[in-house]
Design a protein around this motif. Structure first.
Motif, PDB file in Angstrom:
ATOM      1  N   LYS A 103      -3.861   4.305  -0.659  1.00 51.66           N
ATOM      2  CA  LYS A 103      -3.328   3.255  -1.513  1.00 51.66           C
ATOM      3  C   LYS A 103      -1.864   2.974  -1.169  1.00 51.66           C
ATOM      4  O   LYS A 103      -1.380   1.873  -1.202  1.00 51.66           O
ATOM      5  CB  LYS A 103      -3.404   3.711  -2.968  1.00 51.66           C
ATOM      6  N   ASN A 154      -1.731   2.100   6.569  1.00 43.93           N
ATOM      7  CA  ASN A 154      -1.645   2.204   8.029  1.00 43.93           C
ATOM      8  C   ASN A 154      -1.005   3.495   8.499  1.00 43.93           C
ATOM      9  O   ASN A 154      -0.819   3.700   9.672  1.00 43.93           O
ATOM     10  CB  ASN A 154      -0.835   1.031   8.584  1.00 43.93           C
ATOM     11  N   GLU A 211       5.655   0.404  -0.283  1.00 44.68           N
ATOM     12  CA  GLU A 211       4.480  -0.296  -0.810  1.00 44.68           C
ATOM     13  C   GLU A 211       4.596  -1.804  -0.598  1.00 44.68           C
ATOM     14  O   GLU A 211       3.610  -2.477  -0.295  1.00 44.68           O
ATOM     15  CB  GLU A 211       4.292   0.039  -2.288  1.00 44.68           C
ATOM     16  N   THR A 262       5.964  -3.163   1.838  1.00 41.91           N
ATOM     17  CA  THR A 262       5.779  -3.408   3.279  1.00 41.91           C
ATOM     18  C   THR A 262       4.310  -3.260   3.696  1.00 41.91           C
ATOM     19  O   THR A 262       3.889  -3.818   4.707  1.00 41.91           O
ATOM     20  CB  THR A 262       6.649  -2.410   4.088  1.00 41.91           C
ATOM     21  N   ALA A 263       3.542  -2.516   2.904  1.00 41.20           N
ATOM     22  CA  ALA A 263       2.191  -2.128   3.324  1.00 41.20           C
ATOM     23  C   ALA A 263       1.276  -3.318   3.625  1.00 41.20           C
ATOM     24  O   ALA A 263       0.389  -3.226   4.466  1.00 41.20           O
ATOM     25  CB  ALA A 263       1.563  -1.228   2.273  1.00 41.20           C
ATOM     26  N   SER A 264       1.515  -4.461   2.945  1.00 39.81           N
ATOM     27  CA  SER A 264       0.626  -5.612   3.175  1.00 39.81           C
ATOM     28  C   SER A 264       1.101  -6.480   4.345  1.00 39.81           C
ATOM     29  O   SER A 264       0.442  -7.442   4.722  1.00 39.81           O
ATOM     30  CB  SER A 264       0.528  -6.465   1.904  1.00 39.81           C
ATOM     31  N   HIS A 265       2.254  -6.131   4.927  1.00 34.18           N
ATOM     32  CA  HIS A 265       2.769  -6.900   6.070  1.00 34.18           C
ATOM     33  C   HIS A 265       1.887  -6.607   7.288  1.00 34.18           C
ATOM     34  O   HIS A 265       1.523  -5.447   7.528  1.00 34.18           O
ATOM     35  CB  HIS A 265       4.216  -6.485   6.347  1.00 34.18           C
ATOM     36  N   SER A 316       3.099  -3.708   9.355  1.00 33.48           N
ATOM     37  CA  SER A 316       3.647  -2.623   8.515  1.00 33.48           C
ATOM     38  C   SER A 316       3.804  -1.296   9.280  1.00 33.48           C
ATOM     39  O   SER A 316       4.638  -0.470   8.926  1.00 33.48           O
ATOM     40  CB  SER A 316       2.764  -2.402   7.283  1.00 33.48           C
TER      41      SER A 316
END
Ligand SMILES: C[S@@+](CC[C@H](N)C(=O)[O-])C[C@H]1O[C@@H](n2cnc3c(N)ncnc32)[C@H](O)[C@@H]1O
Length: 197
Positions: free
Chosen positions: A6, A10, A48, A50-53, A56
């Protein structure tokens, strides 16, 4: 224990396979038991965010970041330089690790990614320590070194950008380091180069 998938979808062996930890499970165990519990709340928020970039994976890994924070504190770094900011994970980490009157010159050719982390950097109350320069790094370093007061004035440099220029960055960062000797650190990702002066 936090569910690693979650928090950092990556952050798997793709990033860890160059290290000693040879399995995703072991890496996740280390992250969850040792690294994430020590991570400041706002760094976690930035991670968090950044995670959807789509890129990332470029962000500094939190375990490596904590080593950097330790180094910054050990040498009492005050004036630092960062080449390659992306969304600002290592930048926020450095800003949290240096004193309130410390300064970081942070260079990246992509301000758009920096804007993702900027609200969190502001929330952390450390924006005043950061001078972000939206540019290719080499011309900025050359310009900095034209001013003799900058030569030998930095305590720490973190290079996390285009590998092809690492030698160029290395040469310039050496000139930026403290003349006083044993107080400067130059850390660089990818080539796993860490030079302490
Ligand atoms: C690996 S990411 C940096 C990750 C960052 N340290 C972090 O913790 O999230 C590399 C960054 O270097 C920047 N970059 C690549 N080549 C560059 C160059 N020649 N000059 C300035 N920035 C560059 C990219 O735009 C990218 O944001």
């Amino acid at each position: 224990m936090e569910e690693a998938s979650k928090l950092a979808p990556n952050r798997t062996l793709k990033n860890a396979d160059k290290g000693l930890l040879q399995s995703d499970e072991l890496y996740q165990y280390v992250l969850e038991t040792s690294v994430y519990p020590r991570e400041p709340e706002l760094l976690k928020e930035l991670r968090e965010a950044t995670a959807s970039h789509p890129m990332s994976e470029m962000a500094t890994a939190p375990d490596g970041g904590q080593l950097m924070a330790l180094l910054l504190k050990l040498i009492n770094a005050k004036k630092t330089i960062e080449i390659g900011v992306f969304t600002g994970y290592s930048l926020l980490l450095a800003a949290l690790s240096i004193p309130d009157d410390g300064k970081i010159i942070a260079i990246d050719k992509n301000q758009e990614a920096y804007e993702i982390g900027l609200p969190i950097i502001k929330k952390a109350g450390v924006e005043h320590k950061i001078d972000f320069i939206d540019s290719l790094a080499l011309p900025v370093l050359d310009k900095l070194l034209e001013n003799p007061t900058n030569e030998g004035s930095f305590d720490f440099a973190y290079v996390d950008a285009d590998k092809i220029n690492y030698w160029n960055y290395h040469e310039r960062c050496l000139k930026c380091r403290q003349v006083m000797g044993s107080q400067s650190v130059y850390a660089s990702t990818d080539v796993m180069l860490l030079v302490c002066f």
